[in-house]
Design a protein around this motif. Sequence first.
Motif, short mmCIF file in Angstrom:
data_model
loop_
_atom_site.label_atom_id
_atom_site.label_comp_id
_atom_site.label_asym_id
_atom_site.label_seq_id
_atom_site.Cartn_x
_atom_site.Cartn_y
_atom_site.Cartn_z
N LEU A 65 86.06 -3.34 13.26
CA LEU A 65 87.35 -3.27 13.77
C LEU A 65 87.68 -3.98 14.86
O LEU A 65 88.92 -4.19 15.39
N GLU A 66 86.91 -4.86 15.45
CA GLU A 66 87.14 -5.87 16.51
C GLU A 66 88.20 -6.96 15.62
O GLU A 66 89.16 -7.36 16.53
N LYS A 67 88.20 -6.80 14.37
CA LYS A 67 89.10 -8.09 13.52
C LYS A 67 90.43 -7.03 12.95
O LYS A 67 91.41 -7.88 13.07
N GLU A 68 89.94 -6.02 12.87
CA GLU A 68 91.08 -5.41 12.06
C GLU A 68 91.91 -4.45 12.71
O GLU A 68 93.26 -4.33 12.46
N ASP A 69 91.42 -3.91 13.74
CA ASP A 69 92.10 -2.63 14.63
C ASP A 69 91.69 -2.28 15.80
O ASP A 69 90.92 -1.47 15.84
N THR A 70 91.95 -3.05 16.81
CA THR A 70 91.43 -2.95 18.23
C THR A 70 91.72 -1.73 18.89
O THR A 70 91.05 -1.15 19.55
N ASN A 71 92.96 -1.46 18.67
CA ASN A 71 93.47 0.03 19.34
C ASN A 71 92.57 1.15 18.85
O ASN A 71 92.10 1.92 19.27
N LEU A 72 92.38 1.20 17.39
CA LEU A 72 91.59 2.19 16.73
C LEU A 72 90.35 2.12 17.32
O LEU A 72 89.45 3.21 17.69
N LEU A 73 89.63 1.01 17.59
CA LEU A 73 88.39 0.83 18.08
C LEU A 73 88.23 1.26 19.51
O LEU A 73 87.26 2.12 19.69
N LEU A 74 89.16 1.20 20.31
CA LEU A 74 89.47 1.64 21.68
C LEU A 74 89.22 3.06 21.60
O LEU A 74 88.64 3.92 22.41
N PHE A 91 86.48 5.79 23.34
CA PHE A 91 86.58 6.99 24.39
C PHE A 91 85.73 8.16 23.69
O PHE A 91 85.27 8.63 24.28
N ILE A 92 85.75 8.15 22.37
CA ILE A 92 84.92 9.29 21.72
C ILE A 92 83.30 9.04 21.97
O ILE A 92 82.79 9.89 22.40
N SER A 93 83.07 7.90 21.84
CA SER A 93 81.49 7.58 21.81
C SER A 93 80.97 7.57 23.05
O SER A 93 80.03 8.14 23.77
N TYR A 94 81.63 6.62 24.00
CA TYR A 94 81.14 6.43 25.38
C TYR A 94 81.21 7.80 26.29
O TYR A 94 80.49 7.86 27.45
N LEU A 139 98.10 7.44 26.45
CA LEU A 139 97.17 6.49 26.32
C LEU A 139 97.40 5.81 24.97
O LEU A 139 97.41 4.53 24.62
N PHE A 140 97.10 6.55 24.04
CA PHE A 140 97.01 6.19 22.77
C PHE A 140 98.39 6.75 21.84
O PHE A 140 98.63 7.81 21.86
N THR A 141 99.03 5.62 21.38
CA THR A 141 100.09 6.00 20.31
C THR A 141 99.59 5.29 19.04
O THR A 141 98.76 4.19 18.82
N PRO A 142 100.51 5.32 17.77
CA PRO A 142 100.33 4.62 16.66
C PRO A 142 100.64 3.00 16.80
O PRO A 142 99.70 2.32 16.11
N ASN A 143 101.28 2.66 17.60
CA ASN A 143 101.37 0.77 17.85
C ASN A 143 101.04 0.33 19.12
O ASN A 143 101.12 -0.81 19.17
N GLU A 144 100.92 1.08 20.14
CA GLU A 144 100.36 0.45 21.34
C GLU A 144 99.62 1.14 22.29
O GLU A 144 99.54 2.69 22.04
N PHE A 167 95.32 9.97 13.63
CA PHE A 167 94.16 9.01 13.92
C PHE A 167 92.83 9.29 13.08
O PHE A 167 92.39 8.29 12.41
N SER A 168 92.93 10.55 12.42
CA SER A 168 91.88 11.05 11.28
C SER A 168 92.41 10.06 10.02
O SER A 168 91.51 9.36 9.19
N LYS A 169 93.59 9.97 9.68
CA LYS A 169 94.05 9.32 8.36
C LYS A 169 93.96 7.79 8.56
O LYS A 169 93.70 7.17 7.65
N ARG A 170 94.20 7.57 9.77
CA ARG A 170 94.22 6.01 9.90
C ARG A 170 92.67 5.53 9.83
O ARG A 170 92.35 4.43 9.45
N PHE A 171 91.73 6.36 10.47
CA PHE A 171 90.41 5.90 10.43
C PHE A 171 89.81 5.87 8.78
O PHE A 171 89.26 5.15 8.50
N LYS A 172 90.50 6.91 8.03
CA LYS A 172 90.01 6.89 6.69
C LYS A 172 90.60 5.71 6.12
O LYS A 172 89.77 5.11 5.32
#
Length: 398
Positions: free
Chosen positions: A263-272, A276-279, A336-341, A357-362
């Motif tokens: 995700l560091e390469k493919e989708d940094t917003n999804l990673l952030l 938030f879920i993890s940490y 804080l989180f939107t589809p594009n920014e 976000f569930s579908k985006r993760f899938k």
Amino acid sequence: MHTIFDYLAQELQNEYESEYDLTLKKNYSAPKIYTANGDLSKRWYVYFSYRDSDSGKLKRQTPIYSNANKFKTKEERLSVLVTYRKALLKLLKKGYNPYEDNKKLHENLVENNIQLLADKNQKEITSKVLESENVEETVMTFKEAFTFGLKQKEKLINKTTRRSFENRINNFSKWIEEKHPNIEGINEINKKVISEFLSDVLSRTSPRNRNNFRADLSSIMQVLFDNDIIKANIIKQVPVLKAIPKRNKTYTKEKQEEIFEYLEKEDTNLLLFIKFISYNFLRPIEVCRLKVGDIDLENKTVKFKAKNSPMKTKIIPDLLIKELPDLSKLNKELFLFTPNEIGGEWDTELENKRDYFSKRFKRVVKDHFGLGKDYGLYSFRHTYITVNRQQKVDYFRL
């Protein structure tokens, strides 16, 4: 010649005298209440039919409503009309005939000289009528009753919970129309019907979903019982099934690291979003609620609405602080989180955000790594909770 209202006024005085039996008279139909499907802008009234001596057939008589329609709530209006209906029925029992002058009947009523009961507590009168086993009760249709119950319930629940109630009630209503098309009144829905429906839900889904349907329907039925619309909440008699809770599988250390690197390469917003879920051990829907103003970088805290409390505050670990972009120039009311920014407008329902976000993760992660249905965004929360918090950083080498 006295009008029917003259007799009703006298008969209201005798309302508590005795119980009555609908089966003794065949020259008239039992008085009923017309409620215009609950529409308070229309006229509500009591109506009945009496056998015409010439034709021998029951003929509809002039409706009775008096001052009932001046009341602006369903409960008050129904209470008044129930009183009229009961008094009218007793008049008919005593021999009132709309085709005669009834002078002798009127004199007998006046001689009784019992105090007028029109100013008595209407709720007490309604309750007494509804409890009588010999009275043909006027009941709401099940759709009217469910609509009323949901209207009362929505004042106490949030939008998400309301949609859950509404969806389950609609499913139940459609099932009744399909499986029991002859059912109309709410009083016709008995334990057998409820059990049959819940069994159908169980066969198609799961014990947990069946129990959720039972809980929501029971909650609505309780509202109807509390408002004297039904005699009992029969769903309380239906047992709760033992349901093994579904558990999201945890990720291995290797798989978690692999996903983060990808995700560091493919989708940094999804990673952030995931961090938030993890940490902070947040649920996905709690992350979706976050606004820029909920992040306090000075005190390193985040405020959020949790599942079982209106508002909670947690410390943001330094690991996550380092990942956050500059939020100082953003409007605190932005999400804080939107589809594009990070930090933007997003005008849609909360459930839709979580689904997005569930579908985006899938699409981005699960399909790429071939992960099964037991893995999802929630799995990161379980993964980090199960790891000893003291050793978390070293364990995941982050």
